[in-house]
Design a protein around this motif. Structure first.
Motif, short mmCIF file in Angstrom:
data_model
loop_
_atom_site.label_atom_id
_atom_site.label_comp_id
_atom_site.label_asym_id
_atom_site.label_seq_id
_atom_site.Cartn_x
_atom_site.Cartn_y
_atom_site.Cartn_z
N VAL A 137 0.84 -1.20 0.00
CA VAL A 137 0.00 0.00 0.00
C VAL A 137 0.88 1.25 0.00
O VAL A 137 0.60 2.22 -0.73
N GLN A 141 1.02 4.10 -3.06
CA GLN A 141 0.80 5.54 -2.90
C GLN A 141 2.00 6.34 -3.41
O GLN A 141 1.83 7.37 -4.07
N GLU A 167 -6.03 -6.27 3.12
CA GLU A 167 -7.05 -5.46 3.80
C GLU A 167 -6.95 -5.53 5.32
O GLU A 167 -7.63 -4.77 6.02
N TRP A 172 -3.75 -0.37 4.55
CA TRP A 172 -5.09 -0.35 3.94
C TRP A 172 -6.08 0.41 4.80
O TRP A 172 -6.92 1.15 4.28
N ARG A 173 -5.99 0.26 6.13
CA ARG A 173 -6.89 1.02 7.01
C ARG A 173 -6.63 2.52 6.88
O ARG A 173 -7.57 3.32 6.94
N VAL A 175 -5.63 4.05 4.13
CA VAL A 175 -6.26 4.46 2.87
C VAL A 175 -7.76 4.59 3.03
O VAL A 175 -8.37 5.55 2.53
N GLN A 176 -8.37 3.67 3.74
CA GLN A 176 -9.82 3.74 3.96
C GLN A 176 -10.22 5.01 4.71
O GLN A 176 -11.27 5.61 4.42
N ASP A 179 -8.02 8.36 2.26
CA ASP A 179 -7.94 8.50 0.80
C ASP A 179 -9.03 7.65 0.14
O ASP A 179 -8.75 6.61 -0.47
N PRO A 180 -10.29 8.08 0.23
CA PRO A 180 -11.38 7.26 -0.33
C PRO A 180 -11.30 7.10 -1.85
O PRO A 180 -11.74 6.09 -2.39
N GLU A 183 -8.97 4.30 -2.50
CA GLU A 183 -9.65 3.06 -2.14
C GLU A 183 -10.62 2.63 -3.24
O GLU A 183 -10.67 1.45 -3.63
N LEU A 187 -10.45 -0.84 -5.51
CA LEU A 187 -11.57 -1.78 -5.54
C LEU A 187 -12.11 -1.96 -6.97
O LEU A 187 -12.49 -3.07 -7.35
#
Length: 359
Positions: A137, A141, A167, A172-173, A175-176, A179-180, A183, A187
């Protein structure tokens, strides 16, 4: 502020030395200092820095503030050792595996900021080889920020293949939560990758079906022209010494279907599914066969004449099926050894023009 002594190996260049008190014939002394976050001063040469990086060239050409005699170029925000590895690359165009392992992410950022494409290419390749569940991740970025599309794509593919593990990571958390848009992009890529896999799997299954139908057409001609273990042409005496053919698994099923078709009482009223399947096989053979006048498969010529009398062709889906089976047959023949392909046309014209496709 302290200036640390560096060995000449830091530069990897025979024409330069790190220390001003070691000047001698043919040796140049440093004329600029690179300042790191830890307050470390790395001596360097403006001619080398300017020739490798246009950004450093612009910094060197700027007028000095307050008439200062010494030049200082700050490179902050990364570890001191990463800056030292960066300077070494500017001199020698070399980066060790150990440096890439420890400072690959920092070197990629520096190569992007100071426009050093050779180092950027090296970092892109090195980081792609070192992707892990924990760092993918962060590398993703950075690849987006540093305009490294190849590395970015490899990170997305890595995440798609290991998403259940990714995840669960802190990256990843983060990004959630912060940075939607990234994410959503990740997905969407994973969803598209899964769709491509499903389409590929479906295409492979369809190709296998067409290959099976093509093999059934060959076995049908083989049975009707030469005969197999239990079914053969009406004008040939059955032999007990005949062994199974090379495609006996398909041939055996087709023989059982032919025997059922010959004795079934329900097919008159169209109530037998197995008989309907046999009708479809005979019709498919007729659509593929290009020698109906000499063909010994039952009803081949009748199906051809029926199509001509009715003055209408088969429906689009049926024509597509015929094309797919013919294509699968051609691809199957190309996979044969060259000698086998050369012998096949001679075998097809045996028995007074009766075609046989036994392989």
């Amino acid at each position: 502020m302290s200036t640390t002594k560096f060995s000449d190996d830091l530069y990897g260049h025979p024409s330069f030395t790190a220390n001003a008190d070691e000047t001698s014939a043919g040796m140049r002394i440093p004329d600029v200092q690179i300042l790191t976050s830890g307050g470390l001063h790395i001596p360097a040469h403006t001619s080398i820095l300017a020739s490798v990086s246009p950004v450093l060239e612009n910094i060197i050409d700027r007028p000095r503030k307050h008439g200062r005699s010494e030049r200082v170029i700050p490179i902050l925000g990364v570890p001191c050792d990463a800056v030292a590895a960066f300077v070494r690359f500017l001199y020698s165009s070399r980066c060790t595996e150990e440096q890439m392992e420890k400072y690959g992410i920092h070197l990629l950022a520096l190569s992007h900021v100071f426009l050093v494409p050779q180092l950027k290419q090296r970092c892109t390749k090195g980081l792609a080889e070192r992707l892990t569940i924990e760092n993918v991740v962060d590398v993703l970025q950075l690849a987006r920020l540093c305009d490294a599309p190849d590395l970015y794509l490899k990170c997305l593919k890595f995440m798609s293949n290991h998403f259940k593990a990714v995840e669960k990571t802190e990256g990843w958390r983060f990004v959630q939560n912060h940075d939607p848009w990234l994410e959503l992009e990740i997905l969407q890529f994973i969803d598209e990758a899964e769709s491509r896999k499903k389409r590929t799997r479906k295409h492979r299954e369809e190709q296998n079906l067409y290959l099976q139908l093509s093999e059934a057409m060959e076995c049908l001609e083989h049975i009707c022209s030469e005969g197999c273990t239990s079914v053969g042409p009406y004008d040939m005496e059955p032999t007990k010494n005949r062994g199974p053919c090379s495609k006996f698994s398909t041939c055996q099923g087709l023989q059982l279907l032919i025997r059922h078709f010959a004795m079934c009482k329900k097919r008159v009223n169209g109530g037998c599914l197995r008989c309907k399947r046999m009708w479809q096989i005979l019709r498919l053979h007729s659509s593929i066969c290009d020698q109906p006048d000499h063909c010994r498969v039952p009803l081949c010529r009748q199906f051809k004449l029926k199509t001509q009398v009715e003055k209408k062709g088969d429906d689009a889906r049926w024509r597509l099926l015929v094309r797919k089976v013919v294509s699968a047959k051609a691809m199957s023949s190309l996979s044969l050894p060259k000698r086998k392909r050369e012998e096949e046309p001679r075998e097809r014209m045996d028995n007074h023009g009766i075609r046989t496709f036994r392989l």
